[in-house]
Design an enzyme around this catalytic site. Structure first.
Site, PDB file in Angstrom:
ATOM      1  N   HIS A 176      36.199  30.954  28.640  1.00  0.00           N
ATOM      2  CA  HIS A 176      35.852  32.176  27.913  1.00  0.00           C
ATOM      3  C   HIS A 176      34.718  31.845  26.956  1.00  0.00           C
ATOM      4  O   HIS A 176      34.865  31.008  26.065  1.00  0.00           O
ATOM      5  CB  HIS A 176      37.054  32.739  27.169  1.00  0.00           C
ATOM      6  CG  HIS A 176      38.056  33.401  28.058  1.00  0.00           C
ATOM      7  ND1 HIS A 176      39.405  33.396  27.809  1.00  0.00           N
ATOM      8  CD2 HIS A 176      37.885  34.104  29.212  1.00  0.00           C
ATOM      9  CE1 HIS A 176      40.029  34.067  28.767  1.00  0.00           C
ATOM     10  NE2 HIS A 176      39.124  34.512  29.633  1.00  0.00           N
ATOM     11  N   GLU A 179      34.781  31.354  22.929  1.00  0.00           N
ATOM     12  CA  GLU A 179      35.740  30.437  22.323  1.00  0.00           C
ATOM     13  C   GLU A 179      35.059  29.100  22.034  1.00  0.00           C
ATOM     14  O   GLU A 179      35.356  28.067  22.626  1.00  0.00           O
ATOM     15  CB  GLU A 179      36.965  30.309  23.228  1.00  0.00           C
ATOM     16  CG  GLU A 179      37.690  31.646  23.363  1.00  0.00           C
ATOM     17  CD  GLU A 179      38.777  31.682  24.428  1.00  0.00           C
ATOM     18  OE1 GLU A 179      39.122  30.614  24.971  1.00  0.00           O
ATOM     19  OE2 GLU A 179      39.284  32.784  24.726  1.00  0.00           O
ATOM     20  N   HIS A 301      41.752  26.852  25.310  1.00  0.00           N
ATOM     21  CA  HIS A 301      41.336  28.197  24.930  1.00  0.00           C
ATOM     22  C   HIS A 301      41.454  28.333  23.408  1.00  0.00           C
ATOM     23  O   HIS A 301      41.908  27.422  22.722  1.00  0.00           O
ATOM     24  CB  HIS A 301      42.218  29.250  25.604  1.00  0.00           C
ATOM     25  CG  HIS A 301      41.938  29.459  27.054  1.00  0.00           C
ATOM     26  ND1 HIS A 301      41.372  30.619  27.551  1.00  0.00           N
ATOM     27  CD2 HIS A 301      42.146  28.658  28.129  1.00  0.00           C
ATOM     28  CE1 HIS A 301      41.248  30.519  28.871  1.00  0.00           C
ATOM     29  NE2 HIS A 301      41.716  29.339  29.240  1.00  0.00           N
ATOM     30  N   GLU A 377      46.066  26.872  23.440  1.00  0.00           N
ATOM     31  CA  GLU A 377      45.337  27.865  22.659  1.00  0.00           C
ATOM     32  C   GLU A 377      45.134  27.278  21.267  1.00  0.00           C
ATOM     33  O   GLU A 377      46.083  27.120  20.500  1.00  0.00           O
ATOM     34  CB  GLU A 377      46.131  29.168  22.574  1.00  0.00           C
ATOM     35  CG  GLU A 377      46.166  29.968  23.864  1.00  0.00           C
ATOM     36  CD  GLU A 377      44.985  30.928  23.982  1.00  0.00           C
ATOM     37  OE1 GLU A 377      44.208  31.029  23.012  1.00  0.00           O
ATOM     38  OE2 GLU A 377      44.867  31.569  25.036  1.00  0.00           O
TER      39      GLU A 377
END
Length: 414
Positions: A176, A179, A301, A377
């Site tokens: 992504h 990020e 992420h 994450e």
């Protein structure tokens, strides 16, 4: 009020389209935190997202976070009031966040972890470090992007007297685009593997072959760096006006079933025209399939601060779920000792975040049967992390990887 909404929103949409070719500074964009009934969160989003650009929205900790353009602020507050939701501005001007990120301290021409870097600078770092450690590192190409960029990684494989090849630990980050902390921490971890004198770190470096790819969506990352800080997707052309697909909804596992849309103009989660429609996911998956002996696949992420295991769209547990949870808990315990930062999980995304299909981690597990598959994450808020504190998450990630491998070996996966 809703009549007013549908009269005004097309006008707002046109005004946004007219400014699409200007640099997106996010001047006076406000980041809101919304509290109230979750069903009303969805009603607000449904009323807005098909008519105005919503660069970012996420539900976490029972609150909705949403980034709102200045010409939509009053309308947004009217809609949330209509649905009896409480709003709080947590960032008054998102352009100040971008300014702080771009003003990170760079030590002349030396790559450092006090600033964020564009994709070419990251690739240059990989090239330079591979020359410095040329006897046991090499630059590898894991695929290609829509705009013709290579998906570049670093292979670390120290010499060994053993006849059998080492098991591979594969790390993917930056899928992504916005990020930014993930490529930063991944390159930090590379540096730790190569330069640390800690015998525990050198031991895990030497025990495995590492294949580490800091940014597997190079077009999107470059676009987020030079044009639109909140860009998430690839840069393929979907329609005459719309670009990109979410590369973590484009893998061929339960494609488009959960957490993705078939609308090519959706700013965040368009899953592509078909599985592997994106050159990045297609070529990277082909590269991964040709690697023998992958022990672990780890994706980074940001910024939900949790550890996830497959499958992201299910609360059912895979056959070695208990082992993954035990290993994951040890990993998080190692990370916690660095800065006292507590992560949620480990669990599936469906259990603690939301259902999502078509992600890389799930495809790797389903298609290749890779035994250890995780998504970390990392920390932050609305994809921001101060550049002068990159080292904090870099040190956490280093220890989390050490904990992961230590417990995996304790359970005879090594």
């Amino acid at each position: 009020m809703l009549f007013y909404l549908f009269i005004c929103l097309p006008i707002i949409q046109v005004s946004l389209a007219e400014s699409a070719y200007e640099y997106k500074s996010y001047k006076n964009y406000k980041l809101y935190e919304v509290e109230g009934d979750h069903e009303n969160f969805n009603k607000v989003l449904e009323n807005l997202k098909d008519f105005v650009e919503l660069p970012y929205f996420e539900t976490r900790n029972d609150k909705l976070e949403i980034l709102i353009a200045p010409d939509v602020n009053s309308l947004f507050e009217e809609i949330t009031s209509f649905y009896d939701l409480k709003t709080k501005v947590v960032v008054e001007d998102y352009s100040e966040i971008i300014r702080l990120e771009k003003s990170g301290y760079r030590r002349n021409s030396v790559f450092s972890w006090t600033a964020y870097y564009d994709v070419d600078e990251i690739y240059a770092y990989l090239g330079n470090i591979s020359k410095e450690y040329s006897n046991w590192t090499e630059v590898v190409v894991g695929g290609e992007s829509y705009e013709g960029r290579k998906i570049v990684g670093l292979r670390i494989n120290t010499p060994t007297e053993a006849d059998e090849p080492k098991k591979i630990i594969f790390i993917e980050s930056g899928i992504h685009a916005r990020e930014w902390i993930t490529p930063a921490t991944t390159t930090y971890f590379i540096n730790q593997l190569l330069t640390s004198t800690d015998p525990k770190i050198t031991s895990i470096r030497d025990q495995f072959e590492w294949q580490i790819f800091p940014t597997v969506n190079p077009d999107g990352y470059h676009y987020s760096f030079t044009w639109d800080r909140m860009w998430r997707k690839t840069r393929s052309k979907s329609t005459f006006f719309c670009y990109g697909a979410d590369p973590n909804r484009n893998w061929d596992y339960n494609w488009l079933q959960h957490g993705a849309t078939s609308n090519p103009c959706n700013y965040q989660t368009y899953g592509g025209s078909e599985p592997f429609s994106e050159k990045e996911t297609r070529t990277l998956s082909e590269y991964i399939q040709h690697l023998d002996n992958i022990l672990a696949y780890v994706a980074f992420h940001a910024d939900a601060q949790m550890l996830l295991v497959p499958y992201s769209d299910s609360v059912d547990h895979i056959d070695n779920y208990d082992d993954l949870i035990k290993i994951g808990k040890t990993s998080l315990e190692y990370g916690y000792k660095v800065n006292g930062a507590k992560y949620d999980g480990p669990a599936t995304a469906a259990e603690i975040l939301y259902k999502a299909s078509g992600g890389s981690m799930d495809w790797v597990r389903h298609a290749l049967g890779t035994p250890l598959v995780y998504t970390y994450e990392l920390r932050g808020r609305s994809f921001h992390w101060p550049p002068d504190r990159i080292y904090e998450q870099g040190d956490e990630v280093t220890q989390m990887m050490l904990g992961l491998i230590t417990e995996a070996c304790n359970l005879d996966y090594c």
